[in-house]
Every structure is written in structure tokens, then in C-alpha cells.
Scaffold this active site. Structure first.
Site, PDB file in Angstrom:
ATOM      1  N   SER A   1       0.844  -1.193   0.000  1.00 60.30           N
ATOM      2  CA  SER A   1       0.000   0.000   0.000  1.00 60.30           C
ATOM      3  C   SER A   1       0.877   1.240   0.000  1.00 60.30           C
ATOM      4  O   SER A   1       1.983   1.225   0.538  1.00 60.30           O
ATOM      5  CB  SER A   1      -0.918  -0.004   1.227  1.00 60.30           C
ATOM      6  OG  SER A   1      -1.836   1.064   1.172  1.00 60.30           O
ATOM      7  N   ASP A   2       0.385   2.288  -0.616  1.00 62.12           N
ATOM      8  CA  ASP A   2       1.097   3.561  -0.607  1.00 62.12           C
ATOM      9  C   ASP A   2       0.073   4.681  -0.672  1.00 62.12           C
ATOM     10  O   ASP A   2      -1.020   4.498  -1.220  1.00 62.12           O
ATOM     11  CB  ASP A   2       2.065   3.663  -1.788  1.00 62.12           C
ATOM     12  CG  ASP A   2       3.026   4.818  -1.614  1.00 62.12           C
ATOM     13  OD1 ASP A   2       3.927   4.708  -0.761  1.00 62.12           O
ATOM     14  OD2 ASP A   2       2.863   5.841  -2.301  1.00 62.12           O
ATOM     15  N   GLN A   3       0.439   5.834  -0.114  1.00 61.26           N
ATOM     16  CA  GLN A   3      -0.507   6.949  -0.064  1.00 61.26           C
ATOM     17  C   GLN A   3       0.207   8.278  -0.246  1.00 61.26           C
ATOM     18  O   GLN A   3       1.293   8.493   0.283  1.00 61.26           O
ATOM     19  CB  GLN A   3      -1.226   6.950   1.280  1.00 61.26           C
ATOM     20  CG  GLN A   3      -2.291   8.029   1.411  1.00 61.26           C
ATOM     21  CD  GLN A   3      -2.973   7.974   2.761  1.00 61.26           C
ATOM     22  OE1 GLN A   3      -2.357   8.191   3.791  1.00 61.26           O
ATOM     23  NE2 GLN A   3      -4.258   7.656   2.743  1.00 61.26           N
TER      24      GLN A   3
ATOM     25  N   GLY B   1      -2.967   3.651  -2.924  1.00 65.15           N
ATOM     26  CA  GLY B   1      -2.807   2.473  -3.757  1.00 65.15           C
ATOM     27  C   GLY B   1      -2.808   1.233  -2.885  1.00 65.15           C
ATOM     28  O   GLY B   1      -2.222   1.226  -1.801  1.00 65.15           O
TER      29      GLY B   1
END
Length: 196
Positions: free
Chosen positions: A68-70, A105
Site C-alpha cells: 500500500s502507498d498513499q 494504492g
């Protein structure tokens, strides 16, 4: 059940994933998070989420790996974690009275089959007008220097907002659980039927 790996050392993501009551372990993906030239926010978080999940495939070759990425977008500019009081102050001053969009994501990689499913979830945060002394007081009280957008919505950061808009409030904290549940079910792991 295939073992689950969370490709993250984030305490926030770990706490969110614990809500699904599935056994998992956390591992650091050690991924280069440098944005590419002309890459928009959606492309960036989807690429990084997938890269984080796939970075652990050698060590965890029979697993479901979650990446995950933000990032947040303030006035058209992609921003991430501030890492300093000065940058956090600047981010919150820019956000004051505006809508800030968070792009998160999420990627689920089956290292046994090679199947990857990656999505992007958006979440809008409408900030109220903030005075400089309010921003300073908030940053001093909560010290959100490791949070995209310079706030913790699960804490005192909620006082900064007029309203929130999005499919899943967990997205704002960094892990869209509704979408993740859908991805897990597609890989044969249903959190409800796995409770045991």
C-alpha cells in the site's frame, strides 16, 4: 489458508489490517519511493503499492502479499509525509479552506501464482479555515510528522475538517479495507469464513 504478509512497517496499517482478524506478519519492503517524471498521483501510488508487494516475493514465495502507498494532493501538488514541523505547518496552511484528495494504492500479490491486483482509492478531506495558531497548536499536540497530509484523522486531526468524502474511512488512514476484502475474496480468502 495462504499466509498473508503486510509489506509495511507502518503501525497504522498494521492496526487497520488487524480489524479483518486474519493472521499476518509485517515485513519491510525496502522500496525506492522516488516519483517518476510526469507520474500523476494515481500512477505513483499504484506503482509503489505493487512494487512493495512484489519486493518480498523471493522471501515469501507462497504467500499473499499486501502493498500500500498513499499521497495527498493539495492545490494540484503531490505531497507526502512532512518529516518536519516546518513542512507540516506549510502543508496545513495550504490545506486550510481547501479540499485535499488522498490517493491510496492497494495491491495484493499472490507470490505462488504471480497474480497481482492493484487498485487506487480516493478520499477527499475538506478543511475548514485554520488560523496559524490553530495549526501550531495541533502540530504541537499531535506531532503528525510521519503522516501524509500532516494530520491524524483518527485523533485530534478530526478538528481540522469541515467534512470527509469517500467510500471507506480506513482509506484515509492508509489501508482501504473494503477494497482489500474484495481482493482477498478473489484470491480465496474471506475474512468472515476464516474466523475460526
Amino acid at each position: 489458508m495462504t499466509q498473508i504478509i503486510l509489506a509495511s512497517t507502518s503501525a497504522y496499517r498494521r492496526m487497520l489490517l488487524e480489524k479483518l482478524r486474519l493472521p499476518f506478519i509485517c515485513a519491510a519492503p525496502n522500496t525506492d519511493e522516488t516519483p517518476r517524471m510526469n507520474e500523476n498521483a494515481e500512477q505513483l501510488v499504484m506503482r509503489l503499492a505493487q512494487a512493495k508487494a512484489q519486493a518480498l516475493q523471493t522471501k515469501y514465495s507462497q504467500h499473499l502479499i499486501i502493498g500500500s502507498d498513499q499521497v495527498c494532493v493539495i492545490n494540484g501538488e503531490i505531497t507526502g509525509k512532512p518529516h518536519s514541523f516546518e513542512h507540516a505547518f506549510k502543508q496545513l496552511r495550504q490545506a486550510s479552506g481547501h479540499c485535499v484528495t488522498f490517493y491510496t494504492g492497494i495491491s495484493l500479490f499472490n507470490s505462488k501464482t504471480g497474480i497481482t491486483d492493484t487498485r487506487c482509492e480516493l478520499f477527499n478531506v475538506y478543511f475548514r479555515e485554520l488560523a496559524d495558531d490553530e495549526i501550531r497548536a495541533y502540530l504541537t499536540a499531535e506531532n503528525p510528522l510521519n503522516c501524509a497530509g500532516s494530520f491524524k484523522s483518527e485523533g485530534l486531526g478530526i478538528t481540522l475538517f469541515e467534512r470527509l468524502e469517500g467510500k471507506d474511512p480506513n482509506t484515509l488512514i492508509g489501508l482501504p479495507l473494503i477494497t482489500l476484502t474484495e481482493l482477498l475474496i478473489r484470491q480465496g480468502v474471506n475474512p468472515l469464513t476464516a474466523i475460526g
